[in-house]
Design a protein around this motif. Structure first.
Motif, PDB file in Angstrom:
ATOM      1  N   ARG A 273       0.829  -1.244  -0.134  1.00  0.00           N
ATOM      2  CA  ARG A 273       0.146   0.092  -0.025  1.00  0.00           C
ATOM      3  C   ARG A 273       0.732   1.231  -0.134  1.00  0.00           C
ATOM      4  O   ARG A 273       1.954   1.207   0.603  1.00  0.00           O
TER       5      ARG A 273
ATOM      6  N   SER B 183       3.578  -0.403  -8.365  1.00  0.00           N
ATOM      7  CA  SER B 183       3.176  -1.552  -7.638  1.00  0.00           C
ATOM      8  C   SER B 183       2.954  -2.940  -8.718  1.00  0.00           C
ATOM      9  O   SER B 183       2.242  -2.764  -9.440  1.00  0.00           O
TER      10      SER B 183
ATOM     11  N   GLY C 226      -3.001  -7.795  -2.713  1.00  0.00           N
ATOM     12  CA  GLY C 226      -3.727  -6.423  -2.952  1.00  0.00           C
ATOM     13  C   GLY C 226      -2.454  -5.758  -2.952  1.00  0.00           C
ATOM     14  O   GLY C 226      -1.580  -5.679  -2.747  1.00  0.00           O
ATOM     15  N   ALA C 227      -2.893  -4.373  -3.846  1.00  0.00           N
ATOM     16  CA  ALA C 227      -2.105  -3.265  -4.015  1.00  0.00           C
ATOM     17  C   ALA C 227      -2.933  -2.105  -4.021  1.00  0.00           C
ATOM     18  O   ALA C 227      -4.074  -2.116  -4.616  1.00  0.00           O
ATOM     19  N   THR C 228      -2.469  -1.233  -3.281  1.00  0.00           N
ATOM     20  CA  THR C 228      -3.254   0.302  -3.616  1.00  0.00           C
ATOM     21  C   THR C 228      -2.449   1.384  -3.569  1.00  0.00           C
ATOM     22  O   THR C 228      -1.280   1.533  -3.174  1.00  0.00           O
TER      23      THR C 228
END
Lengths: 471, 103, 448
Positions: free
Chosen positions: C359, C371, C387-389
């Motif tokens: 993140r 990312s 997950g990536a934000t």
């Protein structure tokens, strides 16, 4: 066995697409790719000089670019390419009406299961047989509205300015090795123009198939959706099974102008010896919407990443992808969204299923350029694994240059749960059928976006594929 | 403040050709369009590949990696996949030597 | 003066075969051979370019000028704390409690101590150079063999050829260290290339925490530091490795780490990157025995034109292994971070649980984050997700805090600290949390 009854009721079996129709090609260029072949294609199509030059330049670019080292296994491709015919033209002329279409080709459609009624109702069907459009009709009211739905060759002949303005501008020949190859030897495909404000309710559909052993198919499609227009284009293909490897490399260029809305749907079910390497890209202008719905079920290896360049403020891009990789198959698919302008939004949803030794790969890009303020993007990838020999990969690239962007990516991998199967078994549902039900449920969010007949066909295919998937 | 850096003789960048040079740590591509030499940053704004590996077509520099095009006079991006311009630099030729202002 | 060999990428007037020979001069034959072999690999391996996936976001042509670097010729300082740099002593004073200390100044180990009782139990904490003499067989077995061999790549080879000193930590079977081992490093010579190694072997059922902090002032010219970190946890061992990077501007910090986790072991890492101009961390976690687990944590805070590049991988080799990665960063100014992580579940590694989250918080319009959280799954009975934000400060949280009477800047700081604090809370080693929080607060004070 109930599930077998169901499949028999539908009149389907594993060999449905495994048939060959005898045809006599009228003209066939020599094997392999050379300047001579490129010149022959261009001469045969009676093209303007600029297009010949374009093709020759592209051939140089193709030769100068190395084989990609990422994605699928292309190690045996060069040998395949030496053996294929880069151009086959089955007939000299375009057919004028359904009655003129040769029986053999009609039979092919018959076997593909296109209902009689649908064939007549389907307006603007550009059916691609071998390397070119052989059948083509356009509903009259569309013609009156100024809609163009031609073969790509006719597009070049009849609308030279519109064609030249856009051809090769969305996907330059240098983009990648196979875009260069297509730029050198393209043949067949569609040219579509929807004028300002025109909205089409019925999808434009192009059925086509590859039917000549060792023949490459290099479809080239250029679609221009003018301001405020709306349309849906469907491309679906199946191919018979041959023993030697085959090759398909298409280039699809799409421009969606201000306030327009366009959806491009592909259901790809090439036979399992096909290399399917396709470049698909759209340029999306102010407040316009572009949607890709991409279903990849067949082929030996597919590498295809539909993309949206969101270049106008408020543009929206959406990519929905279903991939099924059975034994020996590799689906390397995904999508790319590039946010160039402010207030652009996008979403990518990918569902993949790997069975047996199948491998499905999600490969995607979400890029927010400097200046694309307030961009929003969401990516979701779900992978389902059926066997312990199946494989799945996820390779998302997220590149963000604006701090007020909101970008998220989520991916998950799961197998079909024993509990689910057990529960369904307790309800008297056999394992194969239960598997098919679970897989259908898994892809449902995307499948429901398909026109009914495609959704039905997809479900049939899944039932067939899930047969015997559990021991 | 101008900062003129000598980057080589004009003979190394003939008409219609590109030439990659380094000036004070900056990678620059020189382009000889119809006898006038222009200079822009030697890095495609798409994927950072060197533009000097590309070709000069008219006054357009073509990135051979993915087909982006730039105006050799201004660095303006002309087509996707590039969506941003690259920096351009003033050029002077004195006594057969090319000078680039990297300030 | 050795002349650079024409055409060999990265062979310079300082980095060359003569230097390799000079460094290995008084070393045993096997080590000299290892160095020579590593140099061979280095010469044969092309310099990574942005065309390589792993180096897509760090353009070495721009970021690293090997030609400008010299090898250190500083004499070892004395083991007298009063002569050491003030900032190094301050950093040490912040957390005196330890099972042992090592101090490295400009590449030389100048101090090593270990709790006497632990020493009698067989715990070894010493400079790698001493370990070659004192524990030759152990070092010979593990040094640049299983974990970070020269074959890993151009920079692993360079390090294996030119390392000058490093740390050897050995924890015998069943021995548990209550307090962390603390390593503090100081670099002072601008324009220098430093090469060091860390080798930790934790025998079955042992337990150890290790904190390695590196500091410097700003450098006037580029200064390069390369560390190869080899971590081995045997059956049931518990190892925590923490690296805190607080170098000054001008530094190029490179760390190549591999963890080998055997059956039922727990091998956790935390990489904190706050300083340097360029940070590049390669971390490969290998889960080799059933029941092995690795938590992989990362935290970075960038400002100005700082550049961070994390390249991680989680290799699930055996069945019933688990890994959980969380890398979080805040980026201010024109700083930039790239995270590329991959979970690989190898065929047969059934029952794998693997998670990966990255993140990024972009605090300024000029900051940038890339990312790439990747998955490669070749077994079907797995639980994997990633997950990536990338986004900016949560407005709602900010407004909530402001409604409670905080100023905008105070609210922003709290939100950022909360965001990054999640990482530290997962590996709450004494001293580290406070220290890192303080540095982040200093950075935040410069923000806005």
């Amino acid at each position: 066995m109930p599930q077998n009854e169901t499949i028999q009721d539908l009149g389907l079996d594993e060999y449905k697409y495994d048939f060959v129709t005898e045809t006599e090609p009228v003209f066939r260029a020599e094997k392999g790719l050379s300047e001579e072949v490129v010149r022959q294609i261009s001469a045969h199509k009676e093209e303007p000089e600029w297009m010949l030059e374009y093709r020759l330049k592209a051939l140089d670019v193709y030769n100068s670019k190395p084989m990609p080292k990422w994605g699928g296994d292309l190690s045996s491709l060069e040998a395949v390419l030496d053996e294929i015919y880069f151009y086959v033209r089955p007939q000299d002329q375009m057919e004028r009406s359904w009655d003129d279409v040769p029986d053999e080709i009609k039979n092919t459609f018959e076997k593909l299961g296109i209902p009689e009624a649908e064939r007549k109702i389907l307006a603007g069907v550009g059916a691609q047989y071998e390397s070119e459009m052989v059948y083509h009709s356009l509903r009259e009211e569309w013609a009156a509205q100024g809609v163009i739905f031609d073969s790509i060759e006719d597009g070049l002949k009849n609308h030279p300015e519109l064609f030249r303005e856009h051809f090769g501008t969305i996907i330059p020949m240098h983009d990648n090795k196979f875009a260069a190859m297509n730029s050198a030897v393209w043949s067949g495909g569609s040219f579509v123009y929807i004028p300002k404000g025109v909205s089409l309710d019925t999808p434009l559909q192009a059925y086509f198939r590859v039917n000549q052993e060792r023949m490459g198919q290099f479809e080239r499609t250029l679609i221009i959706i003018d301001e405020g227009a709306q349309a849906h284009y469907i491309e679906g293909c199946t191919a018979p099974v041959y023993t030697t490897e085959s090759f398909h490399s298409g280039v699809i260029e799409i421009v969606v102008k201000k306030n327009a809305r366009f959806r491009y749907t592909t259901i790809q079910n090439w036979s399992n010896n096909m290399y399917n390497l396709v470049t698909q890209r759209s340029m999306v202008h102010e407040n316009a919407t572009m949607e890709w719905l991409d279903g990849n079920l067949g082929s030996k290896l597919t590498m295809k990443y539909p993309s949206c360049y969101l270049i106008g403020e408020g543009a929206h891009g959406e990519i929905m992808s279903i991939a099924y990789a059975g034994d020996g198959q590799h689906q390397d698919t995904g999508g790319k969204v590039v946010h160039v302008a402010p207030h652009t939004t996008s979403s990518i949803t990918s569902k993949s299923i790997s069975k047996g030794t199948g491998r499905s790969t999600y490969r995607g890009l979400c890029k927010v350029h400097k200046g694309a303020r307030h961009a929003r993007s969401n990516v979701e990838c779900d992978a389902l694994l059926i066997n312990d020999t199946s494989r799945t990969d996820t390779y998302p690239y997220i590149e963000i240059e604006e701090n007020d962007a909101s970008v998220g990516h989520e991916a998950s991998v799961s197998k079909i749960g024993e509990e689910q199967l057990f529960y369904l078994a307790s309800r008297g549902i056999a394992k194969d059928e239960a598997m098919a039900m679970i897989v259908r449920g898994f892809i449902e969010p995307i499948a429901k976006q398909l026109p009914l007949e495609y959704a039905v066909e997809l479900n049939r295919l899944i039932e067939m594929e899930m047969e015997g998937s559990v021991g | 403040m101008a900062s003129w850096i000598e980057v080589g003789p004009t003979s190394e960048c003939p008409v219609g050709e590109l030439k990659g040079v380094t000036a004070d740590g900056s990678e620059i591509v020189l382009a000889n369009f119809e006898g006038t030499i222009y200079a822009i940053a030697d890095e495609c704004s798409h994927e950072e590949f060197p533009l000097s590996d590309g070709e000069l077509e008219g006054d357009e520099i073509l990135c051979i990696y993915h087909g982006a095009r730039f105006d050799c006079k201004t660095g303006k991006n002309l087509c996707i996949p590039a969506t941003r311009p690259v920096k351009s630099f003033p050029v002077e030729v004195r006594a057969g030597q090319i000078y680039v202002d990297v300030s | 003066m050795a002349k650079a060999v024409a055409g060999m990428e990265g062979v310079t007037s300082a980095l060359n075969p003569a230097a390799v020979e000079r460094i290995g001069m008084s070393e045993p034959e096997w080590l000299r051979e290892r160095r020579a072999h590593a140099w061979d690999v280095y010469e044969r391996t092309p310099m990574p370019t942005i065309r390589l996936e792993e180096w897509r976001y760090t353009n070495l042509k721009k970021k690293l000028d090997l030609n400008s670097l010299q090898l250190s010729d500083a004499e070892a300082m004395s083991d007298d704390a009063s002569t050491w740099p003030e900032r190094l002593r301050a950093a040490m004073d912040e957390d005196r409690e330890a099972s042992g200390h090592i101090v490295i100044i400009d590449g030389h180990v100048v101090h090593a101590d270990v709790d006497k009782q632990l020493a009698t139990q067989g715990v070894i904490l010493e400079s790698l150079q001493e370990a070659i003499t004192n524990h030759e067989e152990l070092v010979r077995e593990h040094l640049a063999t299983d974990a970070v061999p020269a074959e890993e790549g151009k920079f692993a080879a360079l390090n294996a050829a030119l390392w000058s000193d490093g740390i050897f930590l050995y924890v015998p079977k069943g021995v548990q260290l209550e307090l962390p081992v603390r390593v503090t490093r100081w670099l002072s010579e601008a324009g220098t290339a430093y090469f060091s190694r860390v080798l930790i072997v934790a025998e079955a059922q042992s337990q150890v925490s290790y904190v390695d902090e590196v500091l410097s002032d700003d450098f006037e010219s580029q200064t390069y530091t390369s560390t190869a970190v080899e971590l081995i946890a045997r059956e049931g061992a518990r190892v925590q490795y923490v690296a805190v990077q607080r170098l000054g501007r001008g530094a190029f910090y490179q760390s190549m780490q591999r963890t080998l986790a055997q059956r039922d072991s727990k091998l956790d890492t935390l990489n904190v990157a706050l300083g340097a101009s360029v940070t590049r961390v390669d971390l490969n976690a290998r889960l080799l025995g059933p029941g092995a687990n690795s938590d992989m944590l990362g935290l970075y805070f960038g400002d100005d034109d700082q550049h961070f590049d994390f390249n991680t991988s989680q290799d699930h080799v055996a069945e019933h292994t688990s890994s959980d990665l969380l890398y979080k960063g805040a980026l201010d100014g024109a700083s930039r971070a790239a995270f590329r992580g991959i979970i690989r579940v190898l065929p047969g590694a059934q029952g794998t649980d693997a998670y990966q989250t990255n993140r990024n918080l972009l605090l300024s319009p000029e900051s940038r984050a890339d990312s790439l959280p990747n998955l490669e799954i070749e077994a079907d009975d797995v639980k994997c997700s990633h997950g990536a934000t990338v986004g900016q400060l949560d407005d709602e949280a900010k407004f909530y805090l402001m409604s409670r009477g905080l100023s905008l800047i105070q609210a922003e700081r709290l939100v950022v600290l909360g965001f990054l604090g999640e990482v530290l809370a997962k590996l709450p080693l004494g001293g580290v949390v406070d220290k890192v929080t303080r540095v982040i607060e200093q950075k935040l004070a410069q923000h806005g």
